[in-house]
Motif scaffolding. Structure first.
Motif, PDB file in Angstrom:
ATOM      1  N   ASN A  61       8.599 -22.126  14.977  1.00 14.81           N
ATOM      2  CA  ASN A  61       9.213 -21.360  13.490  1.00 14.81           C
ATOM      3  C   ASN A  61      10.813 -22.156  13.924  1.00 14.81           C
ATOM      4  N   ILE A  62      11.102 -20.801  15.479  1.00 15.09           N
ATOM      5  CA  ILE A  62      12.003 -20.577  15.227  1.00 15.09           C
ATOM      6  C   ILE A  62      12.922 -21.273  15.626  1.00 15.09           C
ATOM      7  N   GLY A  63      12.516 -22.297  16.918  1.00 13.50           N
ATOM      8  CA  GLY A  63      13.081 -23.945  16.639  1.00 13.50           C
ATOM      9  C   GLY A  63      13.557 -25.206  15.818  1.00 13.50           C
ATOM     10  N   ILE A  98       2.305 -31.819   1.201  1.00 13.33           N
ATOM     11  CA  ILE A  98       0.617 -32.237   0.857  1.00 13.33           C
ATOM     12  C   ILE A  98       0.345 -32.084  -0.251  1.00 13.33           C
ATOM     13  N   GLN A  99       0.804 -31.115  -0.821  1.00 13.37           N
ATOM     14  CA  GLN A  99      -0.114 -30.871  -2.247  1.00 13.37           C
ATOM     15  C   GLN A  99       0.593 -31.960  -3.092  1.00 13.37           C
ATOM     16  N   ARG A 114       5.863 -24.058   7.453  1.00  9.74           N
ATOM     17  CA  ARG A 114       4.409 -23.885   7.133  1.00  9.74           C
ATOM     18  C   ARG A 114       4.409 -24.907   5.747  1.00  9.74           C
ATOM     19  N   ARG A 115       5.387 -24.254   5.265  1.00 11.86           N
ATOM     20  CA  ARG A 115       5.382 -23.754   3.837  1.00 11.86           C
ATOM     21  C   ARG A 115       6.156 -25.129   3.257  1.00 11.86           C
ATOM     22  N   SER A 160      -1.536 -29.181  11.332  1.00  9.92           N
ATOM     23  CA  SER A 160      -2.510 -28.651  10.897  1.00  9.92           C
ATOM     24  C   SER A 160      -3.157 -28.461   8.963  1.00  9.92           C
ATOM     25  N   VAL A 161      -2.276 -28.139   7.836  1.00  7.93           N
ATOM     26  CA  VAL A 161      -2.393 -28.840   7.512  1.00  7.93           C
ATOM     27  C   VAL A 161      -3.075 -29.806   6.235  1.00  7.93           C
ATOM     28  N   LEU A 162      -2.939 -30.511   7.191  1.00  3.61           N
ATOM     29  CA  LEU A 162      -3.812 -31.659   7.103  1.00  3.61           C
ATOM     30  C   LEU A 162      -6.240 -31.807   7.375  1.00  3.61           C
TER      31      LEU A 162
END
Length: 406
Positions: free
Chosen positions: A6-8, A117-118, A110-111, A138-140
């Motif tokens: 996430n930092i990257g 996807i929504q 993540r957000r 991951s969300v898929l």
């Protein structure tokens, strides 16, 4: 490890924004993503299912396009969303008529993944070749959305196969099926306990074969070529252009077309300094075409059809990050010449093996390759036959994917 990832991603986004005022490509990258979810909401109805195709850039789009158009032809009622990571893909294909919406892919947070996807409500997701994004995958998976990798290719030196590649290996667990280009890729995935892979080949063969069978005619290029033999240099970079300048000086009975990878004003001026007698395509007319000997293509989108007017091709990038598309030229029966960095490209190895390509290292070896191929009809036939023999990836992929379409 997710924290570091996430930092990257955040650092990448910050650096791009800092560079944007001074770099046109970075500027397009940033500005194209402004209000991205508002853009999506204006075009896409989230209550409807969509087929999501994601491409890194233009080359991957052309690679995945045959599968997209096959699905569209067989299921004309399906809605399709296309995303790009790179401006060089998005800017050229943002008006692509085969999709209900074409967008930049928001950065992989993540957000962003949850919102995207929504917003598009994917029925299935299809990624081409190299794109692996932790949060999107991951969300898929959480939404139980089938995810396919097409025209994938894996090599031992990739991070997935290193002792420190655990995080990246975990990303692969979310893939429903890998359609890969060769047996090595299947074997490498099996080492990671992924048995959901099959050799489908490379969908680019279907695309370039179709282009060669039904090419868009270019009347001004036809006038330029006239009765001359034409050497076409595609997707060139400065290192390539230096070598080509020496070849064009030595070989005066051929015409030359240069289609640089970057067509910014400064780069075009640099090419004109190397080739003082050259004319730009934007200045080409039916009156001056026949007299011109060296032509600089100062637009994007013509290259795949230029090759129909040539007898021999040089493919740029081999003195940098890697060669560009050799197959577009081979489909028209042009032997291909390229620089030394071709290791990652299976088709380059294949063309070299059958005698339809030559890798060069300097001006002397470029002249030698030119002399080898300038009247080599056997190499012409071998190039065409190679492309024809590799067709069929699109049909193979579709046969499996269609089972996941409602």
């Amino acid at each position: 490890m997710v924290f570091l990832y996430n930092i990257g991603i955040l650092l990448y986004g910050l650096i791009i924004r800092l560079v944007a005022p001074f770099n046109s490509k970075a500027n397009r990258f940033v500005n194209g993503r402004k209000q991205i979810f508002r853009q999506i909401a204006a075009r896409i109805d989230p209550s409807e299912k969509h087929i999501w195709f994601h491409f890194a850039s233009l080359g991957e789009f052309e690679q995945g396009r045959p599968v997209l158009e096959k699905i569209k032809a067989e299921h004309p009622g399906k809605k399709i969303v296309v995303t790009f990571f790179s401006p060089s893909g998005y800017e050229i294909r943002k008006h692509y008529a085969g999709a209900d919406g074409v967008f930049y892919l928001p950065l992989d947070t993540r957000r962003n993944a949850e919102r995207f996807i929504q917003a598009i409500n994917p029925e299935i997701a299809i990624f081409t070749k190299y794109e692996f994004w932790h949060h999107y995958f991951s969300v898929l998976a959480e939404h139980k959305t089938p995810l396919f990798i097409i025209s994938g290719i894996f090599r031992p030196e990739q991070i997935f196969f290193k002792f420190y590649g655990t995080f990246n290996r975990n990303i692969l667990k979310h893939v429903t099926w890998f359609f890969v280009q060769n047996q090595q890729s299947v074997d490498l995935l099996k080492q990671l306990k992924h048995h959901n892979a099959s050799i489908a080949g490379d969908t680019r063969f279907d695309r370039v074969a179709e282009n060669a069978e039904h090419p868009t005619l270019l009347p001004l290029i036809s006038s330029f070529a006239a009765q001359h033999k034409v050497f076409i240099a595609g997707s060139t970079w400065p290192a390539d252009e230096q070598l080509l300048q020496e070849l064009a000086t030595a070989i005066t009975d051929w015409k030359f077309i240069l289609a640089p990878h970057e067509i910014g004003a400064e780069h075009i001026r640099q090419i004109e300094q190397l080739f003082p007698t050259a004319i730009r395509y934007s200045a080409l007319t039916t009156e001056n075409a026949a007299a011109a000997r060296i032509l600089i293509i100062d637009n994007i989108g013509m290259l795949s059809f230029l090759y129909q007017y040539g007898q021999l091709a040089y493919i740029g990038g081999g003195f940098g990050v890697g060669i560009h598309n050799t197959l577009e030229a081979a489909a028209f029966g042009l032997p291909v010449i390229f620089g030394p960095n071709y290791r990652k490209f299976q088709e380059a190895h294949d063309l070299l093996k059958i005698g339809a390509a030559k890798s060069i290292e300097d001006e002397k070896s470029l002249v030698t390759a030119f002399q080898l191929f300038k009247n080599n009809q056997k190499a012409v036939s071998l190039a065409k036959e190679y492309v024809a023999s590799q067709k069929g990836a699109t049909a193979s992929i579709y046969e499996k994917v269609k089972a996941y379409l409602n």
